[in-house]
Structure formats: structure tokens, C-alpha cells
Design an enzyme around this catalytic site. Sequence first.
Site, PDB file in Angstrom:
ATOM      1  N   SER A  65       5.005   4.694   9.649  1.00 22.61           N
ATOM      2  CA  SER A  65       5.776   3.502  10.013  1.00 22.61           C
ATOM      3  C   SER A  65       5.461   2.320   9.118  1.00 22.61           C
ATOM      4  O   SER A  65       6.013   1.241   9.328  1.00 22.61           O
ATOM      5  CB  SER A  65       5.510   3.130  11.465  1.00 22.61           C
ATOM      6  OG  SER A  65       4.150   2.780  11.640  1.00 22.61           O
ATOM      7  N   ASP A 111       0.499  -7.585   1.472  1.00 22.14           N
ATOM      8  CA  ASP A 111       0.938  -6.203   1.668  1.00 22.14           C
ATOM      9  C   ASP A 111       2.456  -6.099   1.735  1.00 22.14           C
ATOM     10  O   ASP A 111       3.021  -5.669   2.735  1.00 22.14           O
ATOM     11  CB  ASP A 111       0.305  -5.652   2.947  1.00 22.14           C
ATOM     12  CG  ASP A 111       0.308  -4.133   2.967  1.00 22.14           C
ATOM     13  OD1 ASP A 111       0.698  -3.528   1.956  1.00 22.14           O
ATOM     14  OD2 ASP A 111      -0.081  -3.559   3.992  1.00 22.14           O
ATOM     15  N   HIS A 149       0.820  -1.210   0.000  1.00 26.94           N
ATOM     16  CA  HIS A 149       0.000   0.000   0.000  1.00 26.94           C
ATOM     17  C   HIS A 149       0.859   1.267   0.000  1.00 26.94           C
ATOM     18  O   HIS A 149       0.333   2.362  -0.161  1.00 26.94           O
ATOM     19  CB  HIS A 149      -0.970  -0.003   1.190  1.00 26.94           C
ATOM     20  CG  HIS A 149      -0.333   0.255   2.521  1.00 26.94           C
ATOM     21  ND1 HIS A 149      -0.017  -0.743   3.413  1.00 26.94           N
ATOM     22  CD2 HIS A 149       0.051   1.407   3.134  1.00 26.94           C
ATOM     23  CE1 HIS A 149       0.514  -0.227   4.497  1.00 26.94           C
ATOM     24  NE2 HIS A 149       0.569   1.086   4.354  1.00 26.94           N
TER      25      HIS A 149
END
Length: 1161
Positions: free
Chosen positions: A178, A95, A64
Amino acid sequence: MDDVDEGPRASTAQWKEVLDRVVPACVVLKVTQTRAFDTEPSGSAYATGFIVDKERGLILTNRHVVTPGPIVAEAIFLNREELPVLPLYYDPIHDFAFLRFDPSRLQFMEVAEVPLAPEGATVGLDIRVVGNDSGEKVSILAGTLARLDRDAPVYGRKSYNDFNTFYLQAASGTKGGSSGSPVIDSQGRCVGLNAGGKNKAASAYYLPLERVVRALKLVQASKDACPKPGVWPAPVIPRGDLQTTFVFKGFDEVRRLGLQQETERRVRVSKTAPTPEGIQHSTGMLVVDNVVPGSPCDGIIEAGDVLVEVNEQVVTHFLALEELLDGASQDRTAGGSGKVQLLLERGGKPFRAEVEVTDLHTVTPNCFLELAGGSVHALSYQQARNNRAVVGQVYVAEPGYMLGRANVPKCAIITALNGKPTPDLITFAAVLRTLPHGARAPLEYLTFSERHRRKNAILHVDRQWYGPPVFWIRDDAAGAWHPTVDFPPGAPPPPEPGLAPLPPVAAAATPAQPAAEAGTRGPQEAAATAAGPLPNGHASGAGTRTPTPTPMETEPSGEAAPSGNGWGGTSGAAAGVSTSGDDGVAAAVVDGAGDLQSDDLDELLRCCLVLVDIDIPLVALSDGVHSRSFAGNGLVVYVGERVGLVLVDRNTVAVGPCDVNLSFGAHPAETSGRVRFLHPLHNFALVSYDPAALPPEARAKVRAAELLPNPPLKRGEQVRLVGLTKHLRVMQRTSNITNSTAALTIPSAEVPRFRAVHEEVIKLDQDFGSTFSGCLTDSRGRVRGLWCSYSEQVEKEEREWCAGLHAAVFQPWIEQLARLLDKEAPAPPPAVSVLDAELEAVLLSKAAQFGLPSEWVTRLDQIDPERRQVLRVRSCVAQSHASKVLRSGDMLLAMAGRPVTCFQDVERLISSAAAAAAAGAGPSGAASSCGSGAQGAIRGAGEPAGPGAPAPEGTNGTGTSASGRDDAGPDGPPAKRPRPSEAPAAAAGALVPSTSGPTQMLPSPMHLTIYRSGAVQDVEVVLGREDGMGTGRLVHWCGAQLQAPHRGVRELGFLPEGAAGVYISRWHHGSPAHRYGLYALHWIQQVNGIDTPDLDSFLAAVAGCDDGQFVRLKVCHLETTQPKVLTLKTDLQYWPTWELRLDPNTSTWRRLQHSPFPFTR
């Protein structure tokens, strides 16, 4: 890397040693998504990544973060070196993604890497998350792994979601920035990839690394197989899927679904669950959650089915399932069947099925069509799963201008265009390419929230503002996207807009151009010099009219039209629009009848009323306009053979670059319009349309409204408020005027924009609400004023309200513009003479407290006993001559030796000065009969008011005082102001040449008498000139929209010293301007040390900047006035340099390309 011995728990010193090795391998990622794609909008953000292969230059981060769409990214290393990074691979489901960089370009630090150890993740493990948390460059958060089998987090129905995998969970409390951080153990190994968390809790979710390790090995192998140094092949990573989502459920839940006891016993005995300690017995099974429609499994398996075996192997874990499906996908590549054998149970009954495995890369789009600022591509597997839809349909990732104008929302599915089904992107593009610019085609679409209802809209095809559609395709080897306008390949080129070439930016009129010179005159001078009535006009009055002949039937001559279709024939009447004076009332009514009944008035005015819909492209949101679409009532004020004119307020037509749609009340017909005139001070605009574009029935019914500017409306009079609803129904009511001279003071908005100044409006006791505009008429249907919509900001919120504008304010401009447009030779709209100072009305009682001499208080009170006010300077336009002469707080007593008490007085005298200057005489000559200076001002008290100024009470209407004297002199009673209808023709308005710049000044100054600091003074001010179309040029560079500072900005009283001609009015998401903070409300004063006083010098300065080059910009902010220096990296591939430029003669806009596009790196 040497292992660090640890006991039950690592010490602080051990963690420090580990972090010293890991932190240099972590980088801050600055990622900009240049276009909306799939689940991700365009934008710019910071994230984290870490090096997993220092020799090849591979960085691991989240999917993402990289996104499947076009991005531009840089990695900032620990020593603040910055290198460009390119996307190499992103997983279609999970991801994680890889970026690559060139390690040889890192000059001042040694590259480090972090090893991946998925087997190191255990419950209770102490971890550290190293990354760019909450925008900090380095942030280290501690935590303890609590779960290894958490369900994949769900971020939203319209967002990217991971599935068919377990996640790790800990209470580390990571936040934005993060994403992509390594989750390390005390040995310095990465055991998970930080992916997300809960905003309202400290929980954080980490992706397990088993599939990441597999992908990394394949990427490394593909690079090793390429012999060319520095060249990367497109990685080939087989990924298979059943287009089915599975969830893990414990045996207690699976048993309730009907699982047979024998099957449960067999599964429990099998060791199918991989753990750090090895393969263990499972505590549950995989259950089907949903199946994508149209997939190979659709109709074979369904939700609630329990998966038992795949290819005769018991499968209870996602890792085992993915290994088998990836293997089947690789088998298909090698020529195999690409199918798997499934054993499932449904309600306790086992069944077998052979299904085809889908290659995940084929259901993940790798191309899109950029359409007028929007993005359209094939529906991805991600969104098909989120919304239970068939993969590959035409999906709207971002509507942009064309689809947004048709009210097609984001995430919609387009099913048909122009009557033809569009099952896929190439079909949609092929149909779209056949439609010419300006075409209106039916469009059919659906939304997932109402998937069983097809919706229909009209698509207005536009290639003027954005150019032709651009097809982009991803190049995995180069890590870039390549554009082309030839899509589908080989199809006939799309029709281009039929626009004439643009003239030079500052074209000067010559004596051989009489038509263009006439276009530079204002309404008053034109009225004084016009010989006879306008040709091709509309008949005055409300009686039965002869239908306007079509161009085929009428010879284009300059003679007056026949009496059944012409203008009023006397020069004393207003020439150019249908108007009535005090002596011509009966001629405007059928058979000389009196007041009209309500139904008759409805029918009379229905033929004059228009609904005006305005849509502004995102690339044309100039002059601080606060919305992209507006709607309001308009009034047809002129109908000729070549052109028709519609009057509308500027809260509906706010700026020139826009698309205008006119819906007529006279007949169910629509046509496009074109903005022709924007008054820089008053709240009205004029829009033209082509009568030939209307059907014959509509042309026969549409008529021009009859204007009655004089005598002006007064307090207590009764008027009809009439307008159209959105359903084209006439609404009217009778209202009483409570105030006909209400002076407006609209505060400046947070983002400067047009606001009406020097305006007196009409207030009613009853209306139709704060947003219903229309017109004010008398009982015979004659228009006395425009009921305008106004907008202002109150505590940063928009507030709208309505008020009336006297017909005398706009009537002269209608006449002049109609005269210009009805000629064959095009001409620019007239410019407007202005006093470059904003005035406000102050009660004489308050002015006396500020020290205004009593003789002036008495004099002004006697001249205008109704208003009893004096005009005071509120502010001056920046860098104007007025700003050097006038100060805030100055009280304006007289102009050209004549007292002024209202805004109409000021405009009348400005008009006289402009007309005199155009005729070769200075303004002082116009006032010589009554002297100059303060004494002359007092003696000139009998000067008539300007157009639209209500006659004060006590006036006998003859221009003389009650005592019968023309002027009683300084010792006697002052003369009252005569009726405005008796004012000389030269006082009707301003007549000035049009200019290309935003403000020009007349050469001759105007004498002003002011009160300042306890003394009455005489000063001279040079008048300014504003263009009748506002901003005429918009330059787009690196995603920033540049223009000359418009009047709304200059009215604030500040322009930076030196270069102040390049003003940023907007910026675009995902652009370099967004990425590097080049935001609106800034001036660009220098480019690489070169001054940029105007747009041409700016374009010359950036012409030599190559793609990817850093540019140094000196900017100045409007609010803080603080200069600063920014650096920006150009991106000519996604954000080329181009401009929109207005042709003032035709009021059309043209797109001009300055940098090559499509651009190839």
C-alpha cells in the site's frame, strides 16, 4: 471535479461515488531495483501509485518505492493494461517521488486523476486509503486522522528514513503493497500520501502534501517549457538543507534546555504554525538533534541548540524552515551567496551564525561503480545522517564477490586501496583500474559499528567471472542509467586476464593429438600402457629430499627424473604418486627406522598438508552448491616441475567454477589453485597449483605425501588422524577403526547437488569433531586414507560429519592426472565410467525376506562373510540406458558373470569393461573364462575384489580356499576373495575417453545378473560416462543461470520429455527472472514455441529477442513435473546475455558476451 456535500459524516452512497472516481486513477506499480544502491538492496516488489496529472502522465508514489537507484517499473491500470513507467523525480529527503508514462498508449480506458489538497487534513477527518494492500489489486481501508504533528517514522539505522517533517497518523492498518496509496477525504481529494505503518499495531503514517504540491508544480512547469512532444527535461527543483536534523519539542521540554523566558514569550506571540484554519500560534520549537560531520554547520551548531530565527524570521515549523532553505538554494543557482542567518539559543545563551545551505542534490549520489556483482558509490546524505559520517566517502552498498571475498561487509567505508587513500569514488576507481587480474592488494576499511578501528584485508582482483568494473550514471531526463567501462575517463585500460582462446565446445581428438588422447584415458588403462615411471615427480619416502630444481635449472624432457627426485622405478609400484606396498615399507622411512614419534610425524606431515579455501562467485553457483565459500584440509599428493596436485574432499571443492586459495603448512606461503578433477561419485577432488608461484623456501619444503593404498584398512587397526587447524598448526591423535566398510546412503537434498554414492567409508572411535578434516596415516606417516568432510540435509538443515575414504579409491586417479599435467601438451581430465544406477547395501537376511533364493543367500554369504550383504538398485539416472533396463528394488547379483557383494566389486568390473572396450574387446570377453549369466556368476565366485576392498575374514591371503582348491565348484565350498593387492592391473579402475556432454555411454553393454519379482534374470546395460570436471558451461540470460542438468538432478530419476537440456540452477535478485518468476529447479523447454533441447538451441532462440520484448517460455518444474507457460520481458541493458565456459584442456573459465554491453537504448 464536483464537490460532494457532506454533513457531519459522509454516507455510504457518497463514499461510493467518490471511490468510483478515485479508483480508476490508482495503479499497481511493479518495481524492480536492478542493482543495490544507497539504502535499498536489489529486488522486486509491488506498490501503489496514483495519477496526479492525466495530461502529462504523472504518477505520485513514495520515494522508497522509486528509490534513488536504477529501477525498471510498470504500472498496471484498473482494466489490467500495463504500461512502462520511468522515474522522473524523487525527493532527496521526503518520502515522495514522481513517475511518468505516456497517456497516449493507454488504449482501453479513460485516464483519471486525483487532486492534491494538503489543506484538507484535519484531526478527526474520515479517510479512505485506496491501494494495493498486502498484494491485493484493489484494497480500500477506512480510518480517521488522529494526529497531524507526529514525528517522522524511523525504519532502521540502515534504511531510508524521512526527517525534518511532520507526519499524519491514523489507525487504518495498511500493510505491504500500500506504499504510495492516496489518502482521500469524502470529496475525493488526496490529503496525504501513505508511507508506512507499525507491523504490531494498526497505526499508519501519511506524508503531508505541502512540499509535494510545490514539486509537482515545478515538474509541470519544466515540461511546459520543453517544446518537443514526448521529451521530458530533467526537472529542476531547488532543495536546500543545513545537513542538520531538527526535532519538534514542546515548550515544556524546550524550557528545560534553557530557553529564555523572553524568547519563549516572543515566540508564543508569533503565529508561525501553519494549520488548515490558517497560521496559528505554536506550541513548541525546533531543536537540533544531530549535525552531519564535515557539513557547513559542523562545529557551529550542535545537538540541543534551539532554533529561534532564520533570516530574522521566527521559525517553529518544518514547512517554514524548508521554504527558507529551498529559497537559499535557488538563490545560489541565480548567483547569490546561498547562506542563511541563524539565531539559536544554547543553554539559555543566544548566538547568531551565518551558515551555507547545502544543495541536497549534490549530496545524493547519482552514480555508482559495479564491482564484481557489488555496488560502490559515494556515501549519501541519508546514510551519513544515519551513521554520523562525512558525506561522499566510498560506501559499499553491496559487497559482491571481490569485496565479499575480502570479508568487507555491506555498509562499510573503504578508506584505502593498495596503500593509497581513497577519499572519493573516482580515486578508488582510478587505483582499482591499475591493478591487473589476479593481483592481491591490501584494502583498508571501517564499519560504522566499529568506526574507530580500521580493518585490513586482501583484495583479490577478479575480472574473469564478472568482467571489468562498470560505471553507471543516472540520466534524470531519460529516466535511465547509462553504463561505461571507461572510468575514470581517459585512464589506461585495465589489464585483462591472460587466457588462451577457447576451443570449440565439442572438439574431437584426432590421431595427430596423442597428448590429448592420453588425457582421455582413465587411471587403469594408463597404468597398464604406461612405459616406466612418471617424469618430474617427487621422491618416495620421508627422508631428506633434494630440492626440486626450478624450471630455469631443469630441461623439460620426458625422461625419468634423477633418483633423488624421481618416482619409483618399477612398473609394479604405483606410478605417478609416492606410494608404498607391503614390500616397500622400509624404503619410506628415514634410514629404515620404525614408527615415528609424535613430533617427527608432525614435521613429516606438515610438509604435505594444505589449508584449502574455496570462494565461488554468485554467477558460478552451479550444480546446486549450497554455499558460496568452503574451507578444509588438503593433502599434497604430487609435486612436479610444472604442476603440483592437492587432494581434497568434495564438501570443500564442490564445483569446478571457483577460486582456490592454498595455504601450505610447510612454509608460510599462499598461492592460487585450479580445480582439475571432480569425481562424479566419490568424495574427492584434485586441485593443481604452480610450484613456480611459490617462494624458493616453500618449494624446498613442500613434499608429496606417501600413499599406502594396500593392504586396505581393517576394523580394529590403529591409525593417526592428522590435519591442520586454521592457524596452520598440526593436530593429530591416535584412533582405532570401528568400521572400515560402512556403506553410505546420503539422501538427496532439497536442491539437488553432488552426494557421494557407492562409497564405503572408515569410521573411528575418536576424531576432532564433525567439521575437522585431514588424513589417516600409519605410525610411519604413510597415508592410508583421506579424512573427508560430508554434508547432508536433515529436515532442511545442513549437517556435516567426517569419515575416512580408502586410499585405493583415489590413488589411481592421482597417478593418471599427474601424468597428464606434467606434459607440455594440455589435456582434459579423464572421464569416469559409471553404472547409471544408484545401489544400496541390503543385509542378506532382509534380502531373503524379499524372496532372494537361498542358494544366492548362501553363496554371497560365503563369498563375503564380513559384509553379508547384497546390492540393490535404489534409483536410476534419468534417461540413461540403465533406467530402461533396471528397476528400483532389483538386486544385483553378478556383473559380467562374476558375483558382486560390495561397491568395490562393481567399480572393478566396470573398470575392466571400460578398459576392454577401449582396447577393442567387449566386456563379455573379459568374463568369458568364467561364463556369463547366472550360472557363470555362481561359478565365478573366486574373482578378486576391487581396489580398496578390505579382505574378508577367513581369507588365507593366497587366493585359494581353506581346503586348498582354487574353486570348489557349485557343490563344494566357494573360494574366498584374494587380497586386493594381488588383483590384476586391469581391475584397478576405469579408463574412458572424455566427452563434452554430461553423460555418455560406452557402446558395448555389460551383462548383469539380477533378482527381480521372484526370478533371477540376465540383462544387459550400457555403461555411462561422466565428465571429470562436472558442468562446463553456464549461460546467464535475463538474470537466470542456465546449464545442462547435472548428475545430482538426473539421479532423481526424472527429466521432462522432449527438451531437457536447459536447466535453471539459480536466479538473481532484481532481474527479469526474479520479476516474472523464472526460478531455479525449472527446465526451459521452449522459447516462443521453439524447442530448446540444449544451450546452443536456447541461445539461438533468444538471439532474435530485442530489448524490452516479451518472451513466451514453456517450463517444467522439477518437483511437480507440471509444465507451464511464463512470459518474461527482456532487459538487455541491466541483464545482458553472456556465459562462462570451461576450457577442458587447461581447466580455466572464460567469460563470453552474447549480447552487446554496454547496451544503449
